[in-house]
Write an enzyme that holds these catalytic residues in place. Structure first.
Site, PDB file in Angstrom:
ATOM      1  N   LEU A  56      13.569 -22.265 -13.594  1.00 27.69           N
ATOM      2  CA  LEU A  56      14.919 -22.418 -13.060  1.00 27.69           C
ATOM      3  C   LEU A  56      15.662 -21.145 -13.441  1.00 27.69           C
ATOM      4  O   LEU A  56      15.671 -20.765 -14.618  1.00 27.69           O
ATOM      5  CB  LEU A  56      15.601 -23.651 -13.676  1.00 27.69           C
ATOM      6  CG  LEU A  56      16.550 -24.485 -12.807  1.00 27.69           C
ATOM      7  CD1 LEU A  56      15.920 -24.893 -11.488  1.00 27.69           C
ATOM      8  CD2 LEU A  56      17.048 -25.708 -13.556  1.00 27.69           C
ATOM      9  N   ASP A  57      16.239 -20.461 -12.447  1.00 27.72           N
ATOM     10  CA  ASP A  57      16.972 -19.223 -12.721  1.00 27.72           C
ATOM     11  C   ASP A  57      18.064 -19.444 -13.756  1.00 27.72           C
ATOM     12  O   ASP A  57      18.628 -20.535 -13.853  1.00 27.72           O
ATOM     13  CB  ASP A  57      17.678 -18.717 -11.448  1.00 27.72           C
ATOM     14  CG  ASP A  57      16.720 -18.186 -10.412  1.00 27.72           C
ATOM     15  OD1 ASP A  57      15.537 -17.985 -10.744  1.00 27.72           O
ATOM     16  OD2 ASP A  57      17.161 -17.970  -9.272  1.00 27.72           O
ATOM     17  N   ARG A  58      18.404 -18.375 -14.459  1.00 29.51           N
ATOM     18  CA  ARG A  58      19.501 -18.429 -15.428  1.00 29.51           C
ATOM     19  C   ARG A  58      20.778 -19.003 -14.799  1.00 29.51           C
ATOM     20  O   ARG A  58      21.458 -19.838 -15.381  1.00 29.51           O
ATOM     21  CB  ARG A  58      19.794 -17.018 -15.948  1.00 29.51           C
ATOM     22  CG  ARG A  58      21.039 -16.946 -16.822  1.00 29.51           C
ATOM     23  CD  ARG A  58      21.616 -15.532 -16.834  1.00 29.51           C
ATOM     24  NE  ARG A  58      20.889 -14.668 -17.734  1.00 29.51           N
ATOM     25  CZ  ARG A  58      21.177 -14.522 -19.023  1.00 29.51           C
ATOM     26  NH1 ARG A  58      22.166 -15.211 -19.566  1.00 29.51           N
ATOM     27  NH2 ARG A  58      20.503 -13.701 -19.784  1.00 29.51           N
ATOM     28  N   THR A  60      21.154 -20.879 -12.106  1.00 26.27           N
ATOM     29  CA  THR A  60      21.022 -22.182 -11.455  1.00 26.27           C
ATOM     30  C   THR A  60      21.162 -23.291 -12.486  1.00 26.27           C
ATOM     31  O   THR A  60      20.591 -23.206 -13.572  1.00 26.27           O
ATOM     32  CB  THR A  60      19.651 -22.292 -10.762  1.00 26.27           C
ATOM     33  OG1 THR A  60      19.479 -21.179  -9.879  1.00 26.27           O
ATOM     34  CG2 THR A  60      19.528 -23.583  -9.973  1.00 26.27           C
ATOM     35  N   ARG A 158      17.730 -18.637  -2.808  1.00 28.10           N
ATOM     36  CA  ARG A 158      18.777 -17.604  -2.746  1.00 28.10           C
ATOM     37  C   ARG A 158      18.466 -16.592  -1.637  1.00 28.10           C
ATOM     38  O   ARG A 158      19.343 -16.201  -0.859  1.00 28.10           O
ATOM     39  CB  ARG A 158      18.893 -16.919  -4.111  1.00 28.10           C
ATOM     40  CG  ARG A 158      19.327 -17.888  -5.211  1.00 28.10           C
ATOM     41  CD  ARG A 158      19.115 -17.325  -6.605  1.00 28.10           C
ATOM     42  NE  ARG A 158      19.919 -16.129  -6.830  1.00 28.10           N
ATOM     43  CZ  ARG A 158      19.883 -15.407  -7.951  1.00 28.10           C
ATOM     44  NH1 ARG A 158      19.068 -15.758  -8.939  1.00 28.10           N
ATOM     45  NH2 ARG A 158      20.651 -14.344  -8.084  1.00 28.10           N
TER      46      ARG A 158
END
Length: 234
Positions: A56-58, A60, A158
């Site tokens: 999970l992206d920073r 998100t 994204r």
């Protein structure tokens, strides 16, 4: 910071990751002393050393699954690679997005020279026009979208939203800074509006059907109120 635990059993812990938090520090990272990672927060609050099952992206927020033992990881990762786990994300995007759309467009993998197949299903849930100018227009339009990734490429959602000209609000890398500034200046909302809201799967060890939901962050709740939109996780 309080940790929101969504689900826990003998095999996994599922938490609601806040915006702007790394899941774990890279090896030899200089930031270790400066910020707490999700793995560190979980250890501080529960005493558990856990192992991420997916990314999970920073920026998100939302659901992330973590295994309690390293040898549990692969069985859960198999659910992702065989597409036996349903992931549902929610995003706020610029403009009026299509009612439904299948985005089938390759995305660069971790090796930036190689494009890999990537597939996302989009559904628009809400739309609004605000009488707030954002260059070059006299008003601004936004949509709430439900996004179901069928592949798991890095930054896939994204990139795909940017690809169809409906970038996510607050996405500094792939977004539109004019709209990001409008959100900040008019509402005080600074975070990226991408939230991992639901996970559904058959537990590989217990065979039970699991449906997990992660509540929205504060900015989202404020947005639903201001825009008079229905919260899709209620």
């Amino acid at each position: 910071m309080n940790l929101e635990i969504i689900f826990e059993d003998a095999y996994i812990i599922c938490v609601n990751k806040p915006n702007n938090m790394l899941v774990h520090h890279a090896h030899h990272s200089r930031n270790v002393a400066d910020e707490t990672s999700l793995l560190q927060l979980i250890f501080q609050e529960t005493g558990l050393k856990v192992y991420p099952i997916h990314r999970l992206d920073r920026k998100t927020s939302g659901i992330i699954l973590l295994a309690k033992e390293t040898h549990y990881v692969s069985k859960f990762q198999d659910l992702f690679t065989t597409n036996e786990i349903q992931k549902i994300y929610y995003g706020i995007v610029r403009g009026y997005s299509p009612t439904t759309k299948i985005i089938d467009s390759p995305v660069k993998g971790r090796d930036a020279n190689v494009h890999k197949e990537a597939l996302t299903h989009l559904k628009t849930l809400e739309q609004i026009t605000l009488n707030i100018p954002v260059k070059p227009y006299d008003s601004s339009r936004y949509s709430l979208v439900e996004l179901v990734p069928k592949t798991g490429r890095m930054h896939q959602l994204r990139i795909h939203m940017n690809k169809i000209s409906h970038p996510l609000i607050g996405d500094a890398k792939y977004g539109d800074k004019n709209h990001d500034m409008m959100f900040d200046e008019n509402f005080g909302w600074k975070n990226m509006f991408l939230h991992a809201g639901k996970l559904e799967f058959k537990h590989p060890f217990t065979s039970e059907d699991v449906l997990l939901k992660a509540t929205f962050p504060v900015d989202w709740k404020s947005l639903f109120e201001n825009f008079d939109w229905e919260n899709p996780l209620q």
